[in-house]
Structures are given as C-alpha cells and as structure tokens.
Design an enzyme around this catalytic site. Structure first.
Site, PDB file in Angstrom:
ATOM      1  N   SER A 189      42.898  59.828  -2.693  1.00 33.57           N
ATOM      2  CA  SER A 189      44.077  60.538  -2.255  1.00 33.57           C
ATOM      3  C   SER A 189      45.374  59.870  -1.852  1.00 33.57           C
ATOM      4  O   SER A 189      46.396  60.260  -1.649  1.00 33.57           O
ATOM      5  CB  SER A 189      43.824  61.534  -1.377  1.00 33.57           C
ATOM      6  OG  SER A 189      42.754  62.580  -1.902  1.00 33.57           O
ATOM      7  N   LYS A 201      51.527  62.261   6.606  1.00 32.51           N
ATOM      8  CA  LYS A 201      50.858  63.569   5.927  1.00 32.51           C
ATOM      9  C   LYS A 201      50.566  64.429   6.853  1.00 32.51           C
ATOM     10  O   LYS A 201      50.021  64.163   8.115  1.00 32.51           O
ATOM     11  CB  LYS A 201      49.367  62.882   5.249  1.00 32.51           C
ATOM     12  CG  LYS A 201      48.785  63.808   4.172  1.00 32.51           C
ATOM     13  CD  LYS A 201      47.698  63.304   3.611  1.00 32.51           C
ATOM     14  CE  LYS A 201      46.762  64.281   2.754  1.00 32.51           C
ATOM     15  NZ  LYS A 201      45.520  63.655   2.075  1.00 32.51           N
ATOM     16  N   SER A 255      45.417  64.093  -2.645  1.00 30.48           N
ATOM     17  CA  SER A 255      46.062  65.091  -1.989  1.00 30.48           C
ATOM     18  C   SER A 255      47.280  64.676  -0.986  1.00 30.48           C
ATOM     19  O   SER A 255      47.821  65.366  -0.498  1.00 30.48           O
ATOM     20  CB  SER A 255      44.890  65.445  -0.984  1.00 30.48           C
ATOM     21  OG  SER A 255      44.388  64.638  -0.129  1.00 30.48           O
TER      22      SER A 255
END
Length: 559
Positions: free
Chosen positions: A209, A110, A185
């Site tokens: 997330s 990420k 996210s």
C-alpha cells in the site's frame, strides 16, 4: 475557500519581513520560486536566502491543496492550525534557526494514523468525530523534526485494497490520469506527493500500500523493515505486516522523512551516494519479471542497464515467493537464505506488472508485484520511478534488501535515480504561478549583496546612493506581487540605484579633479617657494664670500 485563502494570503504577505514567492490572482501572477520543482533542501535554502518564510510556504501549499485536492479526491481533512504553526516556526527560525531539514514544512498523513486534534476516520464518514488525543509515534517523530501536519489523506476504507483507494470520501484518482486508479490503500498520500500538495507524505503498507501507489503516481516510496517504526497509533489491518512508510518526489527526501519518523535513530541520508551500486550483486527475480507485460519488461531491462553501468552485477534468480497468508518470520528466513545462497545484496523487480489500470480494471483485479517479498518477509522495499509507458504513465523499480538494511536499499535506489535522470511530473497539477520578471530576480540578487560602499574622504555625498539602494530592496518587502507594473517598477528602481552610483562616482571624480588642481597649485607654489629660498641662500653665500674680500681691498687701499 478560494477567496478566504486569497485574502489571508494578502494579509500574510503584507506583514511578512521578507518577500513572497507569488502574487494574487487578481493581478498578474508570478513566482520567484516554483515549489513544484523543489525538493526539501531547496525549500530550506529558499528560506535561508530570504525568498520564502515558513508561513509563505504553508500558504503556497494550501493554495495547491485548494486548487487540486478536490479533483483528485485525495484528502479527507485539512488542519485548522497549520498557518499558526508555520508562524511559530518563523519565530523560532529567526531566534535560533531550524531543528532539521523538515522544519516548518507541510506533511500529509494517511487517515488511519493518529494526529492529535484531527479525526482518524479510516475512510468512514461516521468516524469524522473520532478526534485523536495523541500523536502516533511516527507523527511525533515528524513533529519533533519541526514538520507541520497540514492534512489527512484519503485512503481505501480500512486500508483493505492495494489496487484502488475508495472510501466514503470518494475514489482517489491517479495524479497523471483521472480515469486511472491511484492504487491503494495509501492512494491519497501518493497522489498528494505527486501533485506537490506537500513535500512530506506518509502512508501505511500491509501488502503493497505504499509502494504500488508510489509506482503508479511516479514518486518514491519506502516500506521499511517491519518493526523499524512503531505501529502504535495506526489503525491495524494485519498487525504482523502493517507498517508506516513514506512517499516523496526523490529518494533523498524519502530518506530524510524516514529518518525523522524513526526519531533520527539513524540518518538514512548519510549513506546516499552515486557510487552505492558499484560492486553490489543484485538479483533479478525472474519469476516476478515473467508476470509483467512486454512493455514493462522493456522499461525494466533499460533500468537493469543503468544498474550495470553504475557498477552492479546482475544475477538472474528465481526465488521462493511469499503470500498474504505466510508467517512473516518464516518467509524472512527463507528470503535471507536465498540471498545468502546466491551471494546477493539486494533483489529488484517491477513494482507493477503492467500499465496503470483504469478504475474499472482496478476493481476487477490487481497487477501488483508488491506483496510477494517485502511484506511477506517484513524486509525493506523501496520503489523509484524507472520510466513511463506509451500512455505516459509512470512505472517503478523496486529494490528489496535484508531486514534492517533499509539504508542500502535507499542508497542503491538513490544511485539509480541519479544515474537515470528521469523527470516524472504530472501535467494535471501545474504551478499556479508564472515565473517572476527578470527585474524582480535582479532585485533579489541586489538584496543579497552589500550596497556600493562610500569612497574614503567623500562620505558626506553618499546619502543618495544609500537611499536608492534602500528604496530598491525595500520594494521586495511590499506587496510588489500585486503591482500590475511590477516589472517596470523594479526596473526603474534598479536604474535609479545604478544612476545614483554613477552620479556619486562622477561627483567624486569632479571633486577629485578640483582637489588635484589645488594640489598642483600648492605644489607649484611650494616649488616656487623652494626656488626663492634657494636664491636667498645663494645670495647669502655670495655675500659671505664677498664681504671679506671687500674688507681686504679697503685695508690695502688705506695703506
């Protein structure tokens, strides 16, 4: 980029010491192995068996990234050094073997986690020049295990939202339906795992997330105990809740990845067992189940039946729930006290309350159960696919355990996964290659065995067999994947080898017949010789008997 990768792939495979797994697009494409159906141990076994090199694995995943990443908007950047690192892994493997099961495999991180030499953008294009100088410790752990960072994943800007992932680099689409949300996210990481863009995917979880995107994209995800992993090198959102986590297609792969991120302080695969649920008391959080749609409750109830079949005792409880604003340590104490009061080992609930939201519905609000317990108490939460809804969209079952008992949550999830035997695969990112012809598989099988061995005494006529074997298996070290008639070529080589063996055996048999005939003649001559010797001996004996008699007769006559 497609032409560049295809050209590079051709050069890579022509130079490889062992055969490739797929062919170029300008020729009939086929694959001996399908990486979309392989877990981490299977990829390593393919290397051991000579089907793949680490360089070839990297190229296969780069091809998938090129084919599907733009459709999903799930990646922000791709490493420029991944292929070089994979070649180095091949060298190390040849000389000393692998360092772990993650060795040589691609990882997607990420883009709020630092990877040295790559930008950390948090979803902002203006941070495209923010090149990290050092790795975050969780990345260091992966690299020490031999993993290769191949790309940075798209995310919701600054990791703000769990119901979607929207940044300057686009809106991440769901792996199963481009019109639905990936959640967030860590949506890019979850979609990358689901679409087989890498076997190792890493995200972060502040409130939901990792687990909610994993649920919505049909993969396994873990938010580990807060404090288990270092948060250094991770852009903060809520420092009291932020933690890295990981996603993969199976619980066992997720446990492998977490072990490496934790620098192998603990092997989370060691306790994985198909008997892990037996004897556990598992609480069903009724006040979270009550928030769910009837369809999700039906899928959830089926999951509970599986837990019971595996030997777990189900206890329905209503628990005090945390919130985004609570103090983590305070709610942790509250949660643990509730477990103790009800004599529970774990609790479970649906990760999301309804089907995967459309993009417009996701902007309007959330349908997550993810933030009430695990992040509020900093306790481990693992989501694993439990079924699909009427639209074919996946839904996850979440296991939550006591702090620092991540191993039990993973073990329970593994037992459930193995008992459920659910296959959840997106149809939007299929394998890029057809299956290999049977004759190619037979050549691989031939190569894995020793050639037909010479018969003692007939070694000088064995060259044709050895030559046919070398020619057959040698075909696998050429660009066989680009041959339009690869199937027939392989079949011919197999037939030639079989014929060489047959001819050699027939030749040996013919020579043996001649040898046998000569041996019979020699034996006959030997028997004749023995007979002559016997006759001579008999004659000699007769003479010895007759001579004294003749002498006696002459003496009598002389008188």
């Amino acid at each position: 980029m497609k032409r560049i990768l295809s050209t590079l792939l051709a050069l890579v495979l022509l130079a490889a010491l062992c055969p490739t797994a797929y062919a170029q697009t300008e020729a009939p494409s086929f694959a001996v192995v399908d990486i979309t159906e392989m877990d981490i141990p299977a990829l390593q076994q393919a290397v051991d068996d000579g089907y793949l090199t680490y360089e070839q694995i990297m190229v296969l995943y780069l091809e998938r990234i090129e084919a599907y990443a733009d459709m999903y908007h799930c990646l922000i950047s791709v490493s420029k050094t991944a292929l070089e690192e994979a070649r180095e892994c091949d060298r190390i493997y040849r000389e000393s073997g692998r360092t772990s099961l993650l060795f040589g495999l691609p990882a997607i991180i990420k883009d709020n986690i630092n990877v040295a030499g790559m930008a950390t953008t948090n979803g902002h294009k203006y941070l495209a020049g923010n090149i990290a100088r050092t790795d975050a410790p969780v990345v260091t752990g992966l690299k020490k295990a031999g993993a290769i960072i191949v790309a940075k994943a798209n995310m919701d800007t600054d990791a703000n939202h769990a119901q979607y992932s929207i940044s300057d680099y686009g809106r991440v689409n769901n792996a199963f339906d481009l019109n639905r949300t990936s959640y967030g996210s860590s949506g890019g990481s979850a979609v990358a795992a689901a679409a087989s863009l890498a076997p190792i995917c890493v995200g972060t979880d502040t409130n939901a997330s990792v687990r909610v995107p994993s649920s919505g994209n049909g993969v396994v995800g873990i938010r580990p105990t807060k404090g288990l992993l270092s948060a250094t090198g991770i852009s903060p959102l809520m420092v009291t809740r932020d933690t890295a986590g990981c996603m993969a297609k199976s619980v066992s792969d997720t446990a492998l990845i977490l072990s490496a991120m934790d620098n192998f302080e603990k092997d989370y695969t060691a306790t994985l067992s198909t008997e892990a649920l037996s004897g556990l008391r598992i609480g069903v959080v009724t006040n979270l189940v009550g928030r769910c749609s009837s369809e999700i409750r039906e899928i959830f109830n089926n999951a509970l039946s599986v837990l019971e079949e595996q030997g777990a005792t189900i206890v329905r409880v209503s628990l005090p729930l945390g919130s985004i604003n609570n103090v983590v340590s305070t709610y942790r104490s509250t949660f643990v006290a509730a477990l103790n009061r009800n004599d529970l080992d774990l609790v479970v609930y649906p990760t999301v309350c309804s089907g995967v939201l459309t993009h417009s519905a996701a902007v309007a609000g959330s349908n997550s159960n993810g933030y009430f317990i695990s992040p509020s108490g900093g306790v481990p939460g693992v989501t694993v696919p439990m079924g699909t809804d009427k639209n074919g969209m996946p839904s996850g079952l979440e296991f939550v355990g006591r702090p620092y008992d991540d191993a039990l949550a993973l073990a329970a999830a593994y037992d459930f996964e193995q008992a459920l035997v659910l296959t959840v695969r997106t149809t939007l990112a299929p394998s890029l290659y057809d299956g290999a012809p049977e004759s190619i598989h037979e050549l691989f099988a031939l190569r894995s065995t020793s050639p037909y061995q010479p018969i003692i005494g007939f070694e000088e006529n064995y060259e044709s067999v050895a030559g046919a074997y070398e020619e057959a298996v040698g075909y696998l070290s050429t660009a066989y994947y680009s041959d339009a008639d690869a199937e027939q070529q392989a079949r011919t080589l197999l037939d030639n080898y079989a014929s060489a063996v047959i001819d050699y055996e027939k030749g040996c048999q013919s020579q043996q017949l001649i040898i046998d005939a000569l041996a019979q003649r020699v034996a006959a001559m030997a028997r004749r010789q023995q007979q002559l010797v016997l006759l001579a001996a008999i004659a000699g004996a007769v003479v010895l008997v007759m001579i004294p008699r003749l002498l006696l007769t002459r003496r009598r006559s002389a008188r």
